[in-house]
Scaffold this motif. Structure first.
Motif, PDB file in Angstrom:
ATOM      1  N   LEU A   1      59.460  22.745 -48.938  1.00 35.84           N
ATOM      2  CA  LEU A   1      59.957  24.118 -48.928  1.00 35.84           C
ATOM      3  C   LEU A   1      60.739  24.417 -47.654  1.00 35.84           C
ATOM      4  CD1 LEU A   1      56.977  26.083 -50.528  1.00 35.84           C
ATOM      5  CD2 LEU A   1      59.210  25.567 -51.533  1.00 35.84           C
ATOM      6  N   ALA A   2      60.285  23.916 -46.527  1.00 33.00           N
ATOM      7  CA  ALA A   2      60.997  24.126 -45.266  1.00 33.00           C
ATOM      8  C   ALA A   2      62.384  23.473 -45.304  1.00 33.00           C
ATOM      9  CB  ALA A   2      60.176  23.581 -44.100  1.00 33.00           C
ATOM     10  N   ILE A  27      49.185  20.231 -49.935  1.00 33.00           N
ATOM     11  CA  ILE A  27      49.812  21.478 -49.482  1.00 33.00           C
ATOM     12  C   ILE A  27      50.765  21.191 -48.334  1.00 33.00           C
ATOM     13  CG2 ILE A  27      49.343  23.681 -48.361  1.00 33.00           C
ATOM     14  CD1 ILE A  27      46.868  23.918 -50.048  1.00 33.00           C
ATOM     15  N   ALA A  28      50.444  20.299 -47.464  1.00 36.86           N
ATOM     16  CA  ALA A  28      51.311  19.942 -46.339  1.00 36.86           C
ATOM     17  C   ALA A  28      52.645  19.379 -46.834  1.00 36.86           C
ATOM     18  CB  ALA A  28      50.604  18.944 -45.432  1.00 36.86           C
ATOM     19  N   GLU A  29      52.586  18.506 -47.831  1.00 34.67           N
ATOM     20  CA  GLU A  29      53.825  17.959 -48.388  1.00 34.67           C
ATOM     21  C   GLU A  29      54.670  19.049 -49.029  1.00 34.67           C
ATOM     22  OE1 GLU A  29      52.325  13.452 -49.582  1.00 34.67           O
ATOM     23  OE2 GLU A  29      51.980  15.120 -50.977  1.00 34.67           O
ATOM     24  N   MET A  30      54.021  19.968 -49.708  1.00 35.24           N
ATOM     25  CA  MET A  30      54.720  21.092 -50.344  1.00 35.24           C
ATOM     26  C   MET A  30      55.408  21.957 -49.288  1.00 35.24           C
ATOM     27  SD  MET A  30      54.941  22.740 -53.428  1.00 35.24           S
ATOM     28  CE  MET A  30      53.513  23.190 -54.351  1.00 35.24           C
ATOM     29  N   CYS A  31      54.732  22.216 -48.179  1.00 29.68           N
ATOM     30  CA  CYS A  31      55.306  23.031 -47.104  1.00 29.68           C
ATOM     31  C   CYS A  31      56.523  22.347 -46.492  1.00 29.68           C
ATOM     32  CB  CYS A  31      54.259  23.313 -46.032  1.00 29.68           C
ATOM     33  SG  CYS A  31      53.014  24.498 -46.584  1.00 29.68           S
TER      34      CYS A  31
END
Length: 171
Positions: free
Chosen positions: A19-20, A12-16
């Motif tokens: 997206l940022a 999830i951290a990589e996905m965030c």
């Protein structure tokens, strides 16, 4: 012994983070596009105004030349430009984006001028008694910040032969 399980996929951290980064890039692209469109619109309006100015100048100088060829008395006031030939007055009119200049033979010089908001005439009399007539076109453009800015462009319509008068423009 315990075997470690190998996980595949993204966290999830990589996905965030992804997206940022996409959001930042998207904001930059949209901002740049808006800025380019605003500058392009301002440049287009200035170009159109310049073309309208040249057309007006040609029409008005042609009208003045034809009237002076008929020994007309040409005058200008705040409301317009007029010429009197054999007791008949011919007046240059600017209405609803169109410059119309009637001639004694029944013809009209015609020029659509879309960008101009106001057309002003001014007459000065020189010390030698010769008139000097100026025309000022008032138009507005949208600058890159999105604000409407009024511009004026002044040119000489009538000066006597042999006298050189420079054209002026203010922005």
């Amino acid at each position: 012994m315990h075997k470690k399980r190998k996980r595949t996929g993204i966290t999830i951290a990589e996905m965030c983070v992804v997206l940022a980064v996409l959001a930042i890039v998207g904001t930059v692209v949209v901002s740049f596009t808006v800025m380019v469109n605003a500058r392009s619109a301002a440049a287009t309006t200035k170009l159109s105004a310049s073309e309208d100015r040249e057309l007006c100048q040609v029409i008005l100088k042609s009208w003045v030349d034809r009237m002076t060829g008929l020994d007309a008395s040409i005058t200008a006031d705040e409301t317009g430009l007029s010429a009197t030939v054999e007791g008949q007055t011919y007046r240059v009119a600017w209405e609803e984006g169109t410059l119309t200049a009637p001639l004694p033979d029944g013809q009209k010089l015609f020029c659509p001028i879309d960008t101009v908001e106001e057309l002003q005439f001014r007459q000065m009399t020189r010390s030698n008694g010769n008139p000097l007539i100026f025309c000022t076109l008032v138009y507005s453009v949208t600058n890159a910040a999105g604000n409407r800015v009024a511009l004026e462009d002044t040119f000489t319509i009538l000066s006597r032969v042999g006298e050189r008068v420079g054209e002026t423009a203010s922005e």
